[in-house]
Design a protein around this motif. Structure first.
Motif, mmCIF file in Angstrom:
data_model
loop_
_atom_site.group_PDB
_atom_site.id
_atom_site.type_symbol
_atom_site.label_atom_id
_atom_site.label_comp_id
_atom_site.label_asym_id
_atom_site.label_seq_id
_atom_site.Cartn_x
_atom_site.Cartn_y
_atom_site.Cartn_z
ATOM 1 N N TRP A 332 0.806 -1.232 0.000
ATOM 2 C CA TRP A 332 0.000 0.000 0.000
ATOM 3 C C TRP A 332 0.839 1.283 0.000
ATOM 4 O O TRP A 332 0.888 2.006 -0.989
ATOM 5 N N ASP A 362 -1.950 -5.086 -1.889
ATOM 6 C CA ASP A 362 -3.064 -4.317 -1.326
ATOM 7 C C ASP A 362 -3.999 -3.858 -2.441
ATOM 8 O O ASP A 362 -4.027 -4.431 -3.548
ATOM 9 N N ASP A 363 -4.762 -2.837 -2.193
ATOM 10 C CA ASP A 363 -5.791 -2.294 -3.092
ATOM 11 C C ASP A 363 -5.228 -2.020 -4.496
ATOM 12 O O ASP A 363 -4.036 -1.744 -4.643
ATOM 13 N N ARG A 372 -9.701 -0.085 -10.990
ATOM 14 C CA ARG A 372 -9.419 0.461 -9.656
ATOM 15 C C ARG A 372 -8.065 1.163 -9.683
ATOM 16 O O ARG A 372 -7.063 0.658 -9.174
ATOM 17 N N TRP A 410 -5.541 -8.217 -0.867
ATOM 18 C CA TRP A 410 -6.508 -7.314 -0.211
ATOM 19 C C TRP A 410 -7.880 -7.428 -0.868
ATOM 20 O O TRP A 410 -7.974 -7.491 -2.104
ATOM 21 N N LYS A 476 -6.322 -9.742 3.415
ATOM 22 C CA LYS A 476 -6.554 -8.521 4.198
ATOM 23 C C LYS A 476 -7.973 -8.072 3.876
ATOM 24 O O LYS A 476 -8.262 -7.678 2.746
ATOM 25 N N ASN A 480 -14.104 0.284 4.563
ATOM 26 C CA ASN A 480 -13.669 1.678 4.656
ATOM 27 C C ASN A 480 -14.755 2.726 4.810
ATOM 28 O O ASN A 480 -14.514 3.888 4.501
ATOM 29 N N CYS A 525 -9.172 -5.361 8.807
ATOM 30 C CA CYS A 525 -8.772 -3.968 8.636
ATOM 31 C C CYS A 525 -10.032 -3.158 8.394
ATOM 32 O O CYS A 525 -10.976 -3.642 7.775
ATOM 33 N N SER A 527 -10.174 0.821 7.538
ATOM 34 C CA SER A 527 -9.485 2.120 7.528
ATOM 35 C C SER A 527 -8.496 2.155 8.676
ATOM 36 O O SER A 527 -8.393 3.138 9.407
ATOM 37 N N TRP A 544 -5.357 -4.615 11.479
ATOM 38 C CA TRP A 544 -4.493 -3.513 11.050
ATOM 39 C C TRP A 544 -4.734 -2.398 12.059
ATOM 40 O O TRP A 544 -5.796 -1.767 12.075
ATOM 41 N N ASP A 547 -4.203 3.122 10.183
ATOM 42 C CA ASP A 547 -3.608 3.610 8.942
ATOM 43 C C ASP A 547 -2.463 4.572 9.225
ATOM 44 O O ASP A 547 -1.714 4.934 8.328
ATOM 45 N N GLU A 603 5.916 -1.393 5.027
ATOM 46 C CA GLU A 603 4.906 -0.842 4.132
ATOM 47 C C GLU A 603 5.537 0.369 3.463
ATOM 48 O O GLU A 603 5.337 1.498 3.883
HETATM 49 C C1 DGJ Z 1 -7.528 1.362 4.101
HETATM 50 C C2 DGJ Z 1 -6.538 0.466 4.786
HETATM 51 O O1 DGJ Z 1 -6.513 0.718 6.141
HETATM 52 C C3 DGJ Z 1 -5.182 0.653 4.137
HETATM 53 O O2 DGJ Z 1 -4.216 -0.110 4.809
HETATM 54 C C4 DGJ Z 1 -5.275 0.263 2.702
HETATM 55 O O3 DGJ Z 1 -5.540 -1.100 2.589
HETATM 56 C C5 DGJ Z 1 -6.351 1.076 2.011
HETATM 57 N N1 DGJ Z 1 -7.602 1.015 2.714
HETATM 58 C C6 DGJ Z 1 -6.555 0.610 0.616
HETATM 59 O O4 DGJ Z 1 -7.571 1.256 -0.009
#
Ligand code: DGJ
Length: 737
Positions: A332, A362-363, A372, A410, A476, A480, A525, A527, A544, A547, A603
């Protein structure tokens, strides 16, 4: 003869019926105590002959709890029946209830009387089930207490059965109620926001009510955590002394903890699902099972209470608890949405070169019609983005595995971007309220997990992601945004069920995942730390933490998180400087020394490391792997609070007290002339000699490095690690000789 017909109005024929108030008889029962016990604690309930159940003690183990039989109770009290074990609205009870039922005839009264109880023993846990009943409405309640003997933890939940013939509404349905009697109550609880998760706050409770609540639906812990410490008879939180009760609710949805101090200065703690917009309909014959509330008590201050919870969590409360999870590089902060196959291969090569054990993509890897490439689009369309990753996920996973790395990926399966194929195909799956705007947060909507079809879909996302490559080792699971303009097209007129069934839907999915994929490591996780609770942890191996990866911010968050949750769940990553969230600049070693107190990860983009950095990185990772079993299964002692001055310190000790790892940090500037900080260690064997070796350095500056000291010396005399300057830190491993 003439017949005269006299017409008498019908209602005049009836004699007015006299209003008679009839009372249902309550059976008398035998006076008895019900002790719910662990090795060092007792929760004692007293059954009165009139059937009232009263909580008379929670705290130190009592050798003869039956002495409470001599205690009378003033149930005629003008101020209501205090001390009720599960107080219900109605009868003499006039304070905040655990249970409030509205019956079909509009009545709100419930009075619960003891009907019997049973006790059974299974492998380290004694389960006591107590029956209560309202004899007028036939509503029944079962109070279930699981007493974990060795861990000194009592987990309670409640089952509410509508034994009547008509549906009822549950207006309050707490998991548990706990009456405590002390002169002073100091409540410590945890609040936060994005990137400032798990902040700690303490307050002395006054009379009336203190409420800690979440109404976010999802992201239940980003505002408040459903947990607390309650220090008794003191105005200050002590790490080592005094009575402390710790509590945590296992629920990932809206919750409510209330603390009501009555006119007799007794405190009632109610914990459970928040009743907010959730008057839950219970059909005739149906049972509602509440989430579990986890309690522990210790006379060794916050430290003792935390260690009890941690032991229970590792043994029972966390999926795979105590198991060592791999060190990793997460893509990320190093790549965000901007990567291709080559970027990721290079990161994996670097991860393997540094001695890390897993790579997590990750994303940003999915979506084709709506790629995306930022957070505007793609959520919901979980197919591999062919322009970024034409070789597919299996190619990446294979590369990782060839390099000796595990591979993780993710997903954010509860969410959908309006810009996605999914949003167009299934608008009815989105949480919404008729005629109102569906508000967006981070450009996304929430999928309606109260709908079983959505449950299937969300399970399918996980399932299909696992099929993207053989042996995906880690998922993961992100989430969010909170729920706003709540509502479910599926539930139609029964919107009161929405919040509860969203969370139950989430757990149904998680249960199915665990049945099919018992070995995959799942990170929870949201956010960052928006879903850190023992409900989610039944299914997830780690969280997680935040952030916010700034090591200084992490000091406070990690310190607070360990009050309730064990270090084995605490994902902690080293990121670049200036930190992307705070702009703070801290030394690489300080960042490592903070991250090494949890599940270590990186990271960042490793290709930017200098040779000198790489030497530090390689050394820190290698040494962490030698002692990390202590982080995952040792007993935690917090040896200096970051709130008490310029230093922070903690240590983990092996259960046999033969090994320990000690972390010490300087977090505010202290002039050298003031002298070094002495940390007094805890939890060691006083008679044992420990060789103390500093980690993560080329050459230690500490005068005692490599020498052996007795446990009593290290605990009583203390330990001065030569921390000079802001963000200096030192980590030591202790081995019994
Ligand atoms: C929020 C997560 O907490 C981050 O670690 C990361 O995975 C982002 N989302 C990705 O969009």
């Amino acid at each position: 003869m003439s017949l005269v017909l006299v017409l008498v109005p019908a209602n005049a024929q009836k004699k007015a019926k006299k209003f008679v108030h009839e009372t249902v008889a309550i059976p008398q029962v035998e006076r008895r105590v019900i002790p719910i016990e662990t090795q060092n604690t007792s929760l004692v309930l007293l059954v009165h002959p009139n059937g009232h159940l009263e909580t008379v003690h929670y705290g130190a183990k009592l050798s003869h709890p039956e002495q409470f039989l001599a205690k009378g109770v003033n149930t005629e009290d003008y101020n209501g029946f205090r001390g009720a074990t599960y107080p219900a609205t109605g009868g003499r009870y006039i304070n905040e209830p655990a249970l409030h039922v509205k019956y079909a005839d509009g009545n709100h009264n419930t009075e619960l009387y003891y009907t019997g109880h049973s006790v059974r023993y299974t492998n380290g846990c004694i389960t006591t089930v107590i029956g209560l009943k309202d004899y007028v409405t036939a509503l029944e309640v079962k109070l279930v207490y699981d007493a974990f003997e060795k861990e000194n933890v009592i987990v309670s939940h409640t089952e509410i059965l509508n034994g009547g013939k008509k549906p009822v509404q549950l207006l309050n349905y707490a998991s548990s109620s706990l009456y405590i009697d002390a002169d002073e109550y100091l409540l410590t609880h945890f609040y936060g926001a994005w990137a400032t998760d798990m902040q700690m706050e303490s307050e002395v409770l006054g009379h009336d009510m203190k409420v800690i609540e979440s109404r976010r639906g999802t992201q239940n812990t980003q505002g408040n955590n459903p947990s607390f410490l309650l220090s008794l008879d003191t105005k200050e939180l002590s790490e080592t002394t005094g009575e402390v009760i710790a509590g945590a609710l296992a629920w990932s949805g809206n919750f409510r903890l209330s603390f009501e101090k009555d006119d007799a200065h007794r405190l009632n703690i109610l914990a459970g699902i928040s009743p907010h917009a959730s008057a839950y309909p219970l059909k005739a014959g149906a049972t509602f099972v509440t989430p579990e509330m986890i309690y522990t008590w210790s006379a060794e201050g916050a430290g003792g209470a935390s260690r009890n919870l941690h032991r229970w969590a590792r043994n029972y409360g966390v999926y795979g608890g105590g198991q060592v999870n791999p060190t990793l590089l997460n893509s990320w902060e190093g790549a965000y949405f901007t990567f291709n196959t080559e970027t990721l291969l290079r990161m994996m090569d670097d991860a393997a070169g540094m001695g890390l054990e897993m790579f997590v993509l990750d994303d940003g890897w999915f979506g084709n019609n709506y790629p995306r490439n930022n957070d505007d689009a793609g959520l919901g369309d979980w197919e591999v983005n062919v322009s970024k990753l034409p070789e597919g996920i299996d190619f990446l996973a294979q590369h990782a595995h060839d390099k000796g790395l595990k591979f993780g990926i993710w997903i954010e399966p509860e969410m959908v971007n309006p810009q996605s194929d999914l949003a167009h195909a299934h608008p009815e799956w989105v949480v919404q309220s008729p005629g109102r705007e569906i508000y967006q947060g981070r450009n996304q909507w929430v999928l309606d997990l109260s709908n079983p079809a959505v449950e299937d879909f969300v399970f399918g996302i996980f399932d299909r992601t696992m099929q993207l490559a053989p042996n995906i080792d880690y998922i993961k699971w992100d989430c969010n945004r909170v729920i706003q303009s709540f509502g479910s097209p599926y539930l139609k007129a029964e919107q009161d069920r929405f919040y509860v069934e969203y969370t139950q839907g989430l757990y149904n999915v998680m249960r199915r995942i665990r049945e099919k994929y018992p070995r995959v490591i799942v990170q929870c996780c949201s956010s960052g730390g928006g879903r850190v609770d023992y409900g989610a942890l039944k299914y997830c191996n780690e969280v997680w933490t935040s952030d916010n990866t700034d090591a200084l911010s992490r000091v406070y968050m990690q310190y607070a998180q360990t009050m309730i949750y064990p270090a084995c769940i605490m994902a902690s990553h080293v990121s670049t400087v200036p930190n992307h969230q705070t702009g703070n600049v801290t030394p690489l070693k300080f960042r490592f020394d903070i991250a090494c107190a949890g599940r270590l990860g990186l990271e960042l983009q490793p290709k930017y490391f200098t040779d000198q950095d790489r030497a530090t990185v390689d050394r820190c990772i290698a040494s962490y792997k030698q002692y990390r079993d202590l982080v995952f299964s040792g007993d935690l002692y917090r040896i200096a609070s970051p709130f008490d001055g310029s230093y922070y310190g903690l240590m983990y000790v092996s259960p046999d007290k033969k090994r320990a790892v000690v972390y010490t940090y300087c977090i505010h500037f202290e002039p050298r002339t003031v002298g070094g900080k002495v940390f007094r260690l805890q939890g060691l064997d006083p008679a044992c000699k420990y060789k103390v070796v500093e980690q993560n350095v080329d050459r230690s500056c500490w005068w005692g490095n490599g020498q052996a000291f007795t446990g009593d010396f290290l605990m009583g005399g203390g330990f001065d690690p030569t921390l000079y300057g802001l963000y200096s830190s030192a980590v030591f491993v202790l081995e019994a000789e």
